[in-house]
Scaffold this active site. Sequence first.
Site, PDB file in Angstrom:
ATOM      1  N   ASP A  47       0.835  -1.209   0.000  1.00 45.11           N
ATOM      2  CA  ASP A  47       0.000   0.000   0.000  1.00 45.11           C
ATOM      3  C   ASP A  47       0.868   1.256   0.000  1.00 45.11           C
ATOM      4  OD1 ASP A  47       0.922  -0.122   2.590  1.00 45.11           O
ATOM      5  OD2 ASP A  47      -1.050   0.120   3.533  1.00 45.11           O
ATOM      6  N   SER A  48       2.197   1.079   0.084  1.00 45.44           N
ATOM      7  CA  SER A  48       3.103   2.218  -0.078  1.00 45.44           C
ATOM      8  C   SER A  48       3.028   2.768  -1.504  1.00 45.44           C
ATOM      9  CB  SER A  48       4.547   1.834   0.268  1.00 45.44           C
ATOM     10  OG  SER A  48       4.936   0.689  -0.463  1.00 45.44           O
ATOM     11  N   ASP A  86      -0.810  -6.088  -0.471  1.00 44.50           N
ATOM     12  CA  ASP A  86      -1.236  -5.538   0.822  1.00 44.50           C
ATOM     13  C   ASP A  86      -2.740  -5.348   0.861  1.00 44.50           C
ATOM     14  OD1 ASP A  86       0.303  -4.878   3.029  1.00 44.50           O
ATOM     15  OD2 ASP A  86       1.031  -2.984   2.190  1.00 44.50           O
ATOM     16  N   LYS A 116      -0.943  -9.313   2.814  1.00 49.36           N
ATOM     17  CA  LYS A 116      -0.275  -8.877   4.046  1.00 49.36           C
ATOM     18  C   LYS A 116      -1.218  -7.969   4.809  1.00 49.36           C
ATOM     19  CE  LYS A 116       3.273  -5.785   4.100  1.00 49.36           C
ATOM     20  NZ  LYS A 116       2.594  -4.711   4.846  1.00 49.36           N
ATOM     21  N   GLU A 118      -1.415  -5.424   8.430  1.00 57.88           N
ATOM     22  CA  GLU A 118      -0.641  -4.785   9.493  1.00 57.88           C
ATOM     23  C   GLU A 118      -1.331  -5.001  10.839  1.00 57.88           C
ATOM     24  OE1 GLU A 118       0.231  -0.659   8.731  1.00 57.88           O
ATOM     25  OE2 GLU A 118       1.116  -1.097   6.776  1.00 57.88           O
ATOM     26  N   GLU A 185       9.107  -4.133  11.005  1.00 62.99           N
ATOM     27  CA  GLU A 185       9.531  -2.828  10.469  1.00 62.99           C
ATOM     28  C   GLU A 185      10.015  -1.918  11.600  1.00 62.99           C
ATOM     29  OE1 GLU A 185       6.927  -0.945   7.638  1.00 62.99           O
ATOM     30  OE2 GLU A 185       8.069   0.926   7.685  1.00 62.99           O
TER      31      GLU A 185
END
Length: 292
Positions: A47-48, A86, A116, A118, A185
């Site tokens: 999502d970056s 993501d 993925k 978070e 991270e």
Amino acid sequence: MSTIPMAITDFAEMKARGDKIVMVTAYDYPSARLADAAGVDIVFTGDSAANNVLGYPDTTPISMDEMVMLARAARRGTQRAFFMVDLPLGAFQVSDEDAVRNAMRLVKEAGAQAVKIEGAGPMLSRARAIVNSGIPVMGHIGLTPQTATALGGYKAQGRTAAKARQLYADALALQAAGCFAIVLEAVPGRIADTITAALRIPTIGIGAGAGCDGQVLVWHDLLGINEHEMQRFVKQYAHVAAEIRSGLETFVAEVRSGAFPTGEHEYKIPAEELRLFEAEVAPGVLAGDDWL
Ligand code: KIV
């Protein structure tokens, strides 16, 4: 390099052998192709993409539709590598059902082989639900950009004994929930080492030291497409922005000066055809509205 496509089972085996796992983000077809051809193990539409290609200030605004569109392109460029996408903010926080529905979308519409998510805590149930639906999940703890505001900004995490203990517990809980790997991270290297040693599943570090089972970096950071100040954990392996700028400046200058294009960039017409054409359009032969 083997041409056999990576499978989900390869990652635990790589950890057991001590072979490092290499993961990189890709948000489009040419980037994914290059990453795949370079031997990257996991091509990942993160999502970056929000800040790196869509111009948002951070990762929070990106939608499922935007993720699907970018991931579909990256998927087309990925052949050997494992392909992961993501789940963006809002796509899994509301309920387990929502999480499974959106994970399914990434599989069906974008060809994701895993997703993925978070966080831990309430997100453990999301991870379990997605895994139970048959979709592999990678966890992500430490600095979680989707909830950076709640963490007090983009800061290293787990720097007190209590916070490190929480990260350790979260990692074990994500493993128990069925995750096949976990991103750590911005976590102190010594904490990441202890977590890595405690887990059967691999850890993929980004700012978590050399002891992780693998490493991930963002495409635009590692290739120097981004030129803003980098986080401490980024190493730049190329300076692509400088190359792009120099190429574009030369293009602008050459078009303005007439140095580009030259005859070698031009299509030719046989001399006889040209003569006939020029005879037809010669002044006085056919003019104005006669052509319409
Ligand atoms: O979206 C992203 O870029 C990430 C990083 C861990 C690579 O989640």
